[in-house]
Design an enzyme around this catalytic site. Structure first.
Site, short mmCIF file in Angstrom:
data_model
loop_
_atom_site.label_atom_id
_atom_site.label_comp_id
_atom_site.label_asym_id
_atom_site.label_seq_id
_atom_site.Cartn_x
_atom_site.Cartn_y
_atom_site.Cartn_z
N SER A 184 38.97 39.36 -55.04
CA SER A 184 39.72 40.29 -55.88
C SER A 184 41.02 40.74 -55.24
CB SER A 184 38.87 41.53 -56.17
OG SER A 184 38.74 42.32 -54.99
N SER A 229 32.29 43.12 -52.55
CA SER A 229 31.11 43.56 -51.80
C SER A 229 30.81 45.02 -52.07
CB SER A 229 31.34 43.38 -50.30
OG SER A 229 31.59 42.04 -49.98
N ASP A 258 40.06 25.96 -48.08
CA ASP A 258 38.68 26.04 -47.62
C ASP A 258 38.61 26.98 -46.42
OD1 ASP A 258 36.10 25.68 -46.72
OD2 ASP A 258 36.14 23.50 -46.89
N GLY A 259 38.07 28.17 -46.65
CA GLY A 259 37.98 29.16 -45.59
C GLY A 259 37.14 28.73 -44.41
N GLN A 302 29.88 26.96 -55.83
CA GLN A 302 30.09 28.33 -56.29
C GLN A 302 30.22 28.39 -57.80
OE1 GLN A 302 32.89 30.69 -54.10
NE2 GLN A 302 33.35 32.00 -55.86
N ALA A 320 31.75 35.28 -58.09
CA ALA A 320 32.19 36.03 -56.91
C ALA A 320 32.10 37.52 -57.22
CB ALA A 320 33.61 35.65 -56.53
#
Length: 265
Positions: free
Chosen positions: A116, A83, A167-168, A249, A80
């Site tokens: 984060s 961004s 789970d988004g 992931q 991860a």
């Protein structure tokens, strides 16, 4: 005694000077994004000035932490990243536009892929003390990381933040409806139905969409205040990690986020 006191005073001065320099770097970082037109909302400008990015970047080099180019995404483990600053600022600003019009209300925001904790902290400042931000991630280690980072940045922010392992892709129905949903992972466009259902009338979803591997598109979905259909606005090309299951992931199938600036007018 005088020597000891002098040493303590010098140490305190050095600490103060170092802290001021570090805060100055965050200030310059945010001001650069503002001058480039990537931050337009004053509330977001203040939120980002008050939320030093270095608290969320682990051991990353400070030049990378405060980079404003579209290619510097910071690894935080578990495949991860945080961004790249420009595309994140565009997203935050679009959410801030929505929340700013509802500033007198007790607002709720869902942060999908809280990672984060940086985006969760920014959103916390935007909704204010009376609001609520739900940060969700499917990797328990990242949820713990977000908790630690937010506490390090400003423990008071945790008063209006709830962090969940989940789970988004399914949102957070228990806490819906939301004024806004912010996603930092790309989903197939035809899979957004559950998230759209969790928006309030007049609510907004901001998410990248597209195939697991390849270029994505940042879109904004706005719910009408009446019973009409939602409207979708295409904002531009981006690239994010996919919104996937934990095993994909962690196995490395999900590529690290590469952020390309979206055209923003």
């Amino acid at each position: 005694l005088l020597v000891t006191l002098g040493g303590v005073t010098l140490f305190c001065c050095l600490r103060w000077g170092l802290r001021r320099w570090r805060n100055r770097r965050n200030k310059l970082f945010v001001e650069t994004l503002f001058r480039r037109g990537l931050i337009r909302e004053r509330a977001l400008l203040h939120a980002m000035l008050e939320t030093d990015r270095k608290h969320f970047a682990g051991t990353a080099d400070l030049d990378d932490v405060y980079a404003t180019d579209p290619f510097t995404a910071l690894s935080i483990g578990c495949n991860a990243t945080i961004s790249a600053a420009d595309v994140a600022s565009i997203g935050f600003d679009i959410i801030a536009q929505k929340l700013g019009r509802e500033s007198s209300k007790e607002m709720k925001v869902l942060d999908i892929g809280c990672g984060s904790g940086y985006s969760t902290a920014i959103l916390s400042r935007l909704v204010g003390k009376n609001g609520l931000v739900i940060g969700i991630d499917h990797i328990p280690e990242l949820v713990s990381l977000a908790q630690r980072n937010i506490e390090k940045c400003d423990p008071n922010l945790l008063h209006n933040i709830k962090l969940l392992v989940g789970d988004g892709r399914s949102g957070a129905c228990k806490y819906s409806p939301f004024d806004a949903i912010y996603s930092a992972a790309a989903a197939p466009e035809d899979s957004l139905g559950e998230l759209v259902k969790q928006l309030k009338p007049g609510g907004r979803l901001l998410t990248p969409v597209g195939p697991r591997n390849g270029l994505h598109t940042l879109i904004q979905v706005d719910m009408p205040l009446d019973d009409g259909p939602p409207t979708t606005t295409v904002l531009g090309p981006v690239r994010f990690v996919p919104l996937c299951d934990p095993s994909s992931q962690l196995s490395g199938e999900a590529a690290l986020k590469l952020a390309f600036s979206a055209q923003y007018h």
